[in-house]
Design an enzyme around this catalytic site. Structure first.
Site, mmCIF file in Angstrom:
data_model
loop_
_atom_site.group_PDB
_atom_site.id
_atom_site.type_symbol
_atom_site.label_atom_id
_atom_site.label_comp_id
_atom_site.label_asym_id
_atom_site.label_seq_id
_atom_site.Cartn_x
_atom_site.Cartn_y
_atom_site.Cartn_z
ATOM 1 N N HIS A 50 0.843 -1.196 0.000
ATOM 2 C CA HIS A 50 0.000 0.000 0.000
ATOM 3 C C HIS A 50 0.876 1.243 0.000
ATOM 4 O O HIS A 50 1.781 1.383 0.816
ATOM 5 C CB HIS A 50 -0.921 0.012 1.229
ATOM 6 C CG HIS A 50 -2.160 -0.814 1.038
ATOM 7 N ND1 HIS A 50 -3.307 -0.611 1.776
ATOM 8 C CD2 HIS A 50 -2.434 -1.824 0.185
ATOM 9 C CE1 HIS A 50 -4.242 -1.484 1.381
ATOM 10 N NE2 HIS A 50 -3.726 -2.229 0.428
ATOM 11 N N TYR B 152 -9.966 5.438 7.372
ATOM 12 C CA TYR B 152 -10.315 5.739 8.764
ATOM 13 C C TYR B 152 -11.324 6.877 8.731
ATOM 14 O O TYR B 152 -11.019 7.956 8.210
ATOM 15 C CB TYR B 152 -9.083 6.178 9.559
ATOM 16 C CG TYR B 152 -8.013 5.129 9.736
ATOM 17 C CD1 TYR B 152 -7.932 4.385 10.912
ATOM 18 C CD2 TYR B 152 -7.063 4.896 8.749
ATOM 19 C CE1 TYR B 152 -6.939 3.440 11.100
ATOM 20 C CE2 TYR B 152 -6.062 3.944 8.928
ATOM 21 C CZ TYR B 152 -6.010 3.222 10.097
ATOM 22 O OH TYR B 152 -5.015 2.280 10.283
ATOM 23 N N PRO C 174 -5.777 -0.028 18.235
ATOM 24 C CA PRO C 174 -5.457 -0.494 16.882
ATOM 25 C C PRO C 174 -5.413 0.609 15.832
ATOM 26 O O PRO C 174 -4.981 0.357 14.701
ATOM 27 C CB PRO C 174 -6.570 -1.498 16.584
ATOM 28 C CG PRO C 174 -7.688 -1.126 17.503
ATOM 29 C CD PRO C 174 -7.052 -0.568 18.730
ATOM 30 N N LYS D 85 -0.191 -0.420 15.013
ATOM 31 C CA LYS D 85 1.145 -0.469 15.596
ATOM 32 C C LYS D 85 1.422 -1.698 16.457
ATOM 33 O O LYS D 85 2.591 -1.979 16.764
ATOM 34 C CB LYS D 85 1.385 0.787 16.448
ATOM 35 C CG LYS D 85 1.435 2.064 15.651
ATOM 36 C CD LYS D 85 2.604 2.045 14.692
ATOM 37 C CE LYS D 85 2.448 3.040 13.579
ATOM 38 N NZ LYS D 85 3.216 2.709 12.400
ATOM 39 N N TYR E 20 3.153 6.363 10.289
ATOM 40 C CA TYR E 20 2.342 5.241 9.821
ATOM 41 C C TYR E 20 3.220 4.139 9.230
ATOM 42 O O TYR E 20 2.975 2.944 9.483
ATOM 43 C CB TYR E 20 1.329 5.729 8.774
ATOM 44 C CG TYR E 20 0.241 4.737 8.469
ATOM 45 C CD1 TYR E 20 -0.841 4.578 9.318
ATOM 46 C CD2 TYR E 20 0.276 3.955 7.314
ATOM 47 C CE1 TYR E 20 -1.856 3.675 9.046
ATOM 48 C CE2 TYR E 20 -0.730 3.035 7.024
ATOM 49 C CZ TYR E 20 -1.791 2.897 7.902
ATOM 50 O OH TYR E 20 -2.788 1.989 7.630
#
Length: 389
Positions: free
Chosen positions: A72, A200, A292, A296, A384
Site C-alpha cells: 500500500h 479511517y 489499533p 502499531k 504510519y
C-alpha cells in the site's frame, strides 16, 4: 531441560524471536499454553511496517508475503465531507504491506521443524523463577507431568495477561494506562474491499474503518460503547452502520456478505517500564498495548524482538552485557513514539462521550490542517510506515 533463552509465548513475537536466535546459533525453547491451531485461529492486525517485513526477509521466510501481500502506497482519513489521502510512498519513499498476522504466524510456525526451533504447545501453569539472578528457570505442566527449563535469560512474549510481566516484583516497574470508553466491533467477510486502501472515518455517529486482508477478504470496524454485546449486532446492522459512517462514496462500493468472524475489542493504551528486570526481558503486548488505530501492535512487537535479538546476540557471541542493560531504554524510546501516534490518531478520529463543541471544533481544525498541509501529512506518513529501529 536446559537452554540459553526460554521464550514464553508462541505468537508472532515469540516465534520471530526464536527464529532470529536460532539463526545466530543461540539455543532457545518456546513455550505456549495453547495449541498451535488455537494460536492460528486468533484474528489480529494486518498492516506490516518495513521493520516487520525486513525481519521476515532476513530469515528467508518472506516468500508468501511477497506473493500474497498487498503493498500500500497510502491510506485515507474521512471527515464526513471528503477523503484525505495520505500518500505515504510520495512523502516517505516507503510502503506498508497488508498481510494478516495469522498468515505471518503461520509462516513462522511452518518453518519451526525445518529450522530446528523447539516449540512446546499446551504448556500449562507456566511460572517464572529466580528472574533477579543469573540462573532463572521456568516450570510448567505438560502431558500431566511438571517440567522445568533452566536458562540464562527468559523473554516474555506472552501478551498482556501472561505470567511474565506478573513475575516482576511489585514496585520494580511502573504502569502507564489509558482505557478508552469504547471498543471496536469488527466483522470479517469474504467480500472484496470497498477501497484499495484503508479508510479511517470520523462520523457524527462514530468511528469506522474499512480494511482488508486480501483482494477477496475484507475487515471492517465500527466503534461501539463498551456496554454493547456482539450478539446484538446482526450482519445487516453492521453493514448498514458502515455504509453511513464511511460515507456515500465508500458505501457505493461496499459488497455485503455473511460474517466469518465478529468480535468487540476494548481499546487501551498501556506501557510497563522498564521492559527488563534481571534476567527477564519483555516483548510486545506483555509490555505495552496500543489502540489499533494506526496498526502499531504487531509492528511494535517486531521492533521489540529486533532489539531483544540484537541484545541477546551481543551477550552470547561477544559477552556484551551493555547490550542487555540497554535493551529497555532502546525499546521504550520507540514504544512511546508509537503510543503517541496511536493515541493522537485515536483522539482525532473518534467521538469521545465527554467531548463537547470545543473538542469537536479541534478535530475539524486538525483534519482541515492535515488536508492542506504537506508537513502535517509527512508527519503522519512517517509514523504510519514506522519510525526507524
Amino acid at each position: 531441560m536446559r537452554t540459553q533463552v526460554a521464550i514464553i509465548g508462541a505468537g508472532p513475537a515469540g516465534l520471530l524471536l526464536g527464529h532470529l536466535l536460532k539463526a545466530e546459533g543461540i539455543e532457545c525453547i518456546v513455550l505456549e499454553r495453547r495449541t498451535g491451531d488455537y494460536v492460528l485461529s486468533r484474528i489480529r492486525a494486518g498492516v506490516l511496517e518495513q521493520v516487520t517485513v525486513g525481519l521476515m526477509e532476513r530469515l528467508g521466510l518472506d516468500g508468501r508475503i511477497k506473493a500474497e501481500g498487498l503493498p500500500h502506497d497510502g491510506f485515507n482519513l474521512a471527515d464526513g465531507e471528503r477523503l484525505i489521502r495520505i500518500d505515504i510512498a510520495a512523502l516517505t519513499g516507503q510502503q506498508v504491506m497488508v498481510y494478516g498476522q495469522t498468515e505471518l504466524t503461520r509462516d513462522l510456525m511452518d518453518a519451526t521443524d525445518e529450522r530446528g526451533l523447539e516449540v512446546i504447545y499446551e504448556a500449562a501453569d507456566v511460572a517464572l523463577h529466580d528472574i533477579d539472578g543469573n540462573s532463572p528457570y521456568v516450570t510448567f505442566s505438560s502431558a500431566g507431568a511438571r517440567q522445568r527449563i533452566d536458562a540464562r535469560f527468559i523473554v516474555g512474549c506472552d501478551g498482556f495477561h501472561g505470567p511474565s510481566r506478573k513475575a516482576i516484583p511489585a514496585g520494580a516497574g511502573r504502569e502507564f494506562e489509558r482505557v478508552y470508553p469504547f471498543g471496536w466491533l469488527g466483522i470479517l467477510a469474504d467480500v472484496p474491499p470497498c477501497n484499495h486502501e484503508l479508510i479511517y472515518a470520523n462520523h457524527e455517529r462514530g468511528f469506522a474503518l474499512a480494511s482488508m486482508r486480501s483482494h477477496t477478504r475484507s475487515r471492517y470496524y465500527v466503534d461501539v460503547p463498551l456496554t454493547e454485546k456482539v450478539e446484538d449486532w446482526s450482519d445487516e446492522r453492521i453493514w448498514d452502520e458502515l455504509a453511513i459512517r464511511l460515507g456515500p462514496d465508500a458505501a457505493a462500493h461496499i459488497m455485503r456478505g455473511p460474517s466469518i468472524e465478529k468480535s468487540i475489542a476494548p481499546l487501551r493504551s498501556y506501557v510497563f517500564a522498564p521492559m527488563r528486570h534481571g534476567s527477564l526481558m519483555l516483548c510486545g503486548d506483555s509490555a505495552h498495548i496500543v489502540p489499533p488505530t494506526g496498526a502499531k501492535g504487531l509492528n511494535l512487537a517486531a521492533s521489540d524482538v529486533h532489539y531483544a535479538a540484537e541484545a541477546l546476540t551481543g551477550f552470547f557471541k561477544r559477552n556484551d552485557r551493555d547490550a542487555i542493560s540497554g535493551y529497555s531504554d532502546k525499546a521504550l524510546a520507540r514504544v512511546w513514539k508509537a503510543e503517541r501516534f496511536s493515541w493522537s490518531l485515536t483522539r482525532l478520529m473518534h467521538r469521545f462521550p465527554e467531548d463537547g463543541d470545543f473538542e469537536r471544533a479541534m478535530q475539524v481544525a486538525e483534519l482541515d490542517y492535515i488536508a492542506t498541509s504537506r508537513a502535517a501529512q509527512t508527519s503522519i506518513a512517517e509514523n504510519y510506515v514506522g519510525l526507524p529501529v
